[in-house]
Structures are given as C-alpha cells and as structure tokens.
Enzyme design. Sequence first.
Site, short mmCIF file in Angstrom:
data_model
loop_
_atom_site.label_atom_id
_atom_site.label_comp_id
_atom_site.label_asym_id
_atom_site.label_seq_id
_atom_site.Cartn_x
_atom_site.Cartn_y
_atom_site.Cartn_z
N HIS A 19 4.65 2.19 -8.12
CA HIS A 19 3.70 1.06 -8.09
C HIS A 19 2.74 1.14 -9.28
CE1 HIS A 19 4.34 1.46 -3.56
NE2 HIS A 19 4.71 0.21 -3.80
N GLY B 133 0.82 -1.21 0.00
CA GLY B 133 0.00 0.00 0.00
C GLY B 133 0.85 1.26 0.00
#
Length: 236
Positions: free
Chosen positions: A102, A96
């Site tokens: 990402h 996360g």
Amino acid sequence: MLFALLLCHYIIPLKIFIDLAIFYPELFLTNDMRKITDTITTFDTYMKIFEKKKDLIQYLDNFRSSKRDPSLSAEKKKKSIGYAQDKSIGFVPTMGALHSGHLALVERAKKENDLVVSSIFVNPTQFNNKEDLKKYPRTLEADIKKLEAVKCDILFSPGEKEMYPPEDMDNDLVIDFNGLDTVLEGKFRPGHFKGVTTVVAKLFNIVQPDIAYLGQKDAQQALIIKKMVLDLNMGL
Ligand code: PAF
C-alpha cells in the site's frame, strides 16, 4: 504562627495544585474536554483526516479551484492534454491494515500527483462471510502513522453509515460484468466483486481522482475496476 497557618492551608496546597496542573493536565479535564483532546491527539497530524464525505468533497473542490490557473482561457484548457494545468489528485483506496505494498502505491501517487488521498474503509458489502468481516484487522492509529511517514496528504476514513446511509440501503443498483465477477475468486466469494465495485464507485465519485492506484496482486479486482471506469465513463 500566622505564616505557618498560611503555609499549611494555602501556599502548600496551591503549589501542589499548580504542579499537578502543569505535569498532569488531563486530571483537570471534564469528560467532554477529554473527548476533544483525545481527538486532537489522535488526529494532530501533517495529513488531513476526513470522516465526512461532504467535508472531503468541499476540501477537494477548494483545492482544485485554488490550483486552477485563471489566466488560461477555456480554449487553451481544451488544448492542453488532460487539463494539465489543473493540479492532479491521486487516490489509493484501502481497507487499512497497511503494508509495504500500500505504501509503495502512496509513494508512487506522491511522485505523479500534486495531492494524494488515501481511504481506509473496511467495506462490509464485499465480505460474503460475516466472520471474516468481524476478524478483519482494524489498525487505524498504526495506519495513520504509516501514511504520515510516506507523506500522504489526505486520509478519508468514513464510518459505515457515511458510506452506506441507512436510507440508501434498499438501493439495488448492480453493474453487470458479464461473468467476469463470477469466475476465479468471484466463484468462491459470491457477491464479493459487487461489493467492491459498489464501494469503489462511491469512493471515486467522492474523491474524483485523476489517477487511482490499486495493487496488482488482486489482478481480477484491478481488471473489473478498470472495466467499470471505462464502461461508465468515469474519466480517471
Ligand atoms: O483491495 C482492497 O483493499 C479493497 O477491495 C478496496 C479496493 C479498497 C475496496 O474496498
């Protein structure tokens, strides 16, 4: 007189009730209903979100079998490189707090696969410092929006008990990396790569991706995971 009475006692209160129900429906929900609608609001996304591994496994199994070309014989399948007629699944594991790195991995996975799964799990076993684990940013709602923006298909966002069921906690399986995990970063974070490889192996077994995408910034991590995949014939 009768009309004034009806107006005050029934018509005006009824109108107020109807207006409130239209403009503030949440006022009329019980606590249980509120919980359900909260979940729907949070998770009402293009992307499918799974918290339970069994649900994700079932969904991915269905995806694989629905996409398989039944007209191909087993012989033909063997000949085609990487069973190319089966649709491929790309996987981007994360903890996360997503950033552009990402998202670039998800975008690349989207280009190269038919379905992209990302995971968000703050893995406790790779933190040798419990304070770091506590402080680690948890930004699920914002992360969901970011993944949606790059059209990630599936998010796996399990809780701790889902990944480490209490009954499995005395499972002491360790993969020996022949020192690769105790040099460089591993020297300063004892047990870190053991935790990383444990959770990544679990995630790979759940998702069974064709290709996994990991940031090259953590070069040692990428190398160790590559070695684990090769040595254990994980087939991705
Ligand atoms: O690089 C990360 O974010 C984590 O180490 C990983 C690979 C998701 C495992 O928890």
